[in-house]
Scaffold this motif. Sequence first.
Motif, short mmCIF file in Angstrom:
data_model
loop_
_atom_site.label_atom_id
_atom_site.label_comp_id
_atom_site.label_asym_id
_atom_site.label_seq_id
_atom_site.Cartn_x
_atom_site.Cartn_y
_atom_site.Cartn_z
N SER A 1 -1.51 -5.91 -15.53
CA SER A 1 -2.09 -4.90 -15.11
C SER A 1 -3.03 -4.02 -16.39
O SER A 1 -3.96 -3.49 -16.03
N TYR B 1 1.21 2.40 -11.21
CA TYR B 1 1.88 2.11 -10.19
C TYR B 1 3.12 0.86 -10.65
O TYR B 1 4.24 1.16 -9.98
N TRP B 2 2.82 0.08 -11.53
CA TRP B 2 4.00 -0.63 -11.89
C TRP B 2 4.97 0.05 -12.60
O TRP B 2 6.32 -0.21 -12.60
N LYS C 1 5.69 3.23 -12.30
CA LYS C 1 6.53 4.06 -11.35
C LYS C 1 7.56 3.21 -10.39
O LYS C 1 8.72 3.30 -10.23
N GLU C 2 7.06 1.83 -10.18
CA GLU C 2 7.82 1.11 -9.27
C GLU C 2 8.97 0.47 -10.24
O GLU C 2 10.07 0.34 -9.69
N ASN D 1 7.27 8.80 -2.77
CA ASN D 1 7.89 7.86 -2.66
C ASN D 1 9.54 8.13 -2.14
O ASN D 1 10.03 9.15 -2.40
N GLU E 1 -3.38 -1.43 -7.72
CA GLU E 1 -2.19 -1.72 -8.43
C GLU E 1 -2.16 -1.80 -10.06
O GLU E 1 -2.07 -2.89 -10.47
N ASN F 1 0.75 -1.04 -0.09
CA ASN F 1 0.09 0.00 -0.10
C ASN F 1 1.02 1.23 0.04
O ASN F 1 1.86 1.20 0.57
N ASP F 2 0.42 2.47 -0.79
CA ASP F 2 1.31 3.59 -0.64
C ASP F 2 1.53 4.02 0.61
O ASP F 2 0.54 3.69 1.48
N PHE G 1 -4.86 4.46 -9.98
CA PHE G 1 -3.58 4.34 -9.35
C PHE G 1 -3.99 5.44 -7.97
O PHE G 1 -3.32 4.78 -6.90
#
Lengths: 241, 291, 282
Positions: free
Chosen positions: B32, B226-227, B229-230, A152, B222, A69-70, B217
């Motif tokens: 996703s 999200y992916w 950025k990750e 982040n 997810e 989770n964020d 997002f």
Amino acid sequence: MKTFVTAALVSVLATSAAFGAGHSVRLGTEGAYPPYNFINDAGEVDGFERDVGDRLCELAELDCTWVTNDWDSIIPNLVSGNYDVIIAGMSITDERDEVIDFTQEYMPADPSIYVALAGADGPGETISAQTNTIQAGYVAAAEGMTLVEFANPDETVAAVRSGEADSVLADKAYLDPLIEESGGELVMVGDYVFIGGGIGIGVRESDTELKDKLNAAISTMKSDGTLNAMLEKWFPGHVGY
Amino acid sequence: MFEYCSNSDSLANLQWLACYLTTLKHQSLYWSILTVLLLLAVTAPLAIALGLSGALARRSPFAVVRSLGWGYTSMVRGIPDLIFFLFVPLAMDQLLEYVRHRVLCPQETGPVWIGHDFVVCSAAKLPLGPSPEWVHDTYGFILAVVAFAIVFGAFCANVIHGAMNAVPRTQLETARAYGLSPRQVMLRVHLPQTWIYALPGLSNVWMILIKATPLLFLMGVEDIVYWAKELGGTKSARFSDFPHGDWRIYYFTGLLVFYLLFTWVSQIGLKRLTDKVSRGQATMAGGKGGA
Amino acid sequence: MAMTCMEALGAYGLRSLGMGQRALPKGDEITLCEQVILIGSGLIWNLYFAVLALAIGFFIATALGLMKSSDQPWLRQPAAGFVFIFRGSPLFIQFFFVYAVLVSLPKIDASLTLGSLELGFSTRWFTKAWLGALIVLVLNTSAYAAEIFYGALRSVPHGDVEAAKAYGLPPVARFRRVVWPTLLRLAWPAYTNEAIFLFHATTLVFFSSFPTWRQSGDALYYANYFAEKTFNPFVAYPIAAGWFILVTLILIALFGTVNAYLNRHIAPGERRRVRYRPQFMR
């Protein structure tokens, strides 16, 4: 996500039989804060807290699932029941303790440090920090410093690299590997800053039973040396118990 | 994925890239995309249904229903969609749990909003604590779908309301003169014609819907953002077999191209549909109003 | 300890600009007044983005609209490509992408001395929301408005242009005095909708890549802050919604006035009202 999509498809087809499975505890983490927690190449939660969490669940005989989770909404989502536990390098603070409960610490307090580009003679004026962290709170209240907030941890460091912020304030254990790998590009500046207490597991205030189980398991891990071994594995040279 | 990936130290550039792009983590990114498509597939019919209800409510003989319909169609004009996307999932969740709390745990009469906590009995929790993982994921996704359906239902309601007014009055009067009841006029003449007039507007809503999907997002799903950025963030050799610097710009370029292709294909498809329907319209002009 | 409303106004009225009390309200002490005032203070950012983006975008859009309807491929194609890219992709992704580009720019500080006036400039500004996000919004609204103007340009009655030619008006005057006023009149209802949607889209800025400085954010940033601190979405978000409805109504009134002015030569019964026209929505 694969399981998620199939699950969503299944749920459209199957309407009932949802609440049959055994008792499980959902462990919420951020998944973006190595070495504490991160998503590895296989797309799974990994890191110090993965090891700790898995061992705790084993000791407390809980059936655990990991969810990410964020950071920004990690406390509200615990309270609303999206998961039962926060295990995400969260320092125990009074402000957080008002909203949720903490177990005893499973990692001793870690100082925060400023990291800047090589050649800087101090933390500077513009400090990047992650939203809703103790470091953000510290910079926001400090005289002569401007807080630049990012969602982040990764972005807070990227801001220093790109020159957007003079330095980043974050946990030493998070920044150390980055300094090491940067090949001299990033350096620690200024003194240690001691902000938060140790790191504990967050649970809802009403979940006293779960909290007791986890506390007992943490005590076991502290006395049998497994916790120290994990600390040494992920944070070489860090103070243990 | 590939045999040679097991030894990632000795990979040549292209092989490295092939291995990198097929890690399980990257597969999460590809999967996703299905989340986005699923969201569109579920939301679109729901939004049209809500839109039709909203448009019909605006023509209701009852003043209360009329004003509800008016409120629903007008709200998206004044309030940014992002507020709904942040508000609706949280509010829905709390409302459902509140109702369940009152019904399932009548013995607990205290307030549920205490300070900055929202406390309901464990039987009222949604999903129930011990539910399997997929129930939690699905529940979160459903809340997101509801938020999307409400917002885009209101957009559709505007379009359909406008289209219903655009149907030539003479056709409806003719139908009435033939002795059709108001219900028959609506079902056999008015609504079938409405869709033809509504199609350009609904096509537009579809395009906005596509362009709103990355906002998943912000609802904690997810999704591809999200992916991206990750995966794009700096990866160090200690924690990954594929260390790299800040590559987010490449991933965002990928997302940009993905959406451009998606809207472009949609546009072509919708143009064909519109052409086809208008052709049908020309032949229907002979007087067959029914569907 | 709780503040009175007047105190809250002093402390947080201009908080979004970095003025007033530095610490945001916290804990059990958060009052309704603080929420209304701080969220309202954030609205300054939404207004700043919307007003500037629309003002600058209007001129770029006019140029793009004209380029897109040009006979010359070297004018038409770049304009069409620009419009396609910005209308075909989500604004949310555009923010992420442009921010990633702007961050990678070299950091250069420059200053220019004009007499006693010293003008400083820094490429650092690009990564800040006030400039970086504004650029994205300008480009975005330019593309949408260009499409509206392009459509309106193609609907300008040909007879008007012919008549102007017959009167011997040179091309520039023909455009300025005949084509342009008609184009604007035809485009205005759709442009009104674009303005409303752009205003609403400014809420995305602080939810995408752009970092907040000194916790100075827009209305939704503060609404989100309160919703997370109080764990109650039913107060902060409706307050934000109320502020947006208020400003939207003012926006509609302003654009309606302009519309009346543009249509002043047309009999009241035949005027096109500024209506909600979903087919022109972004």
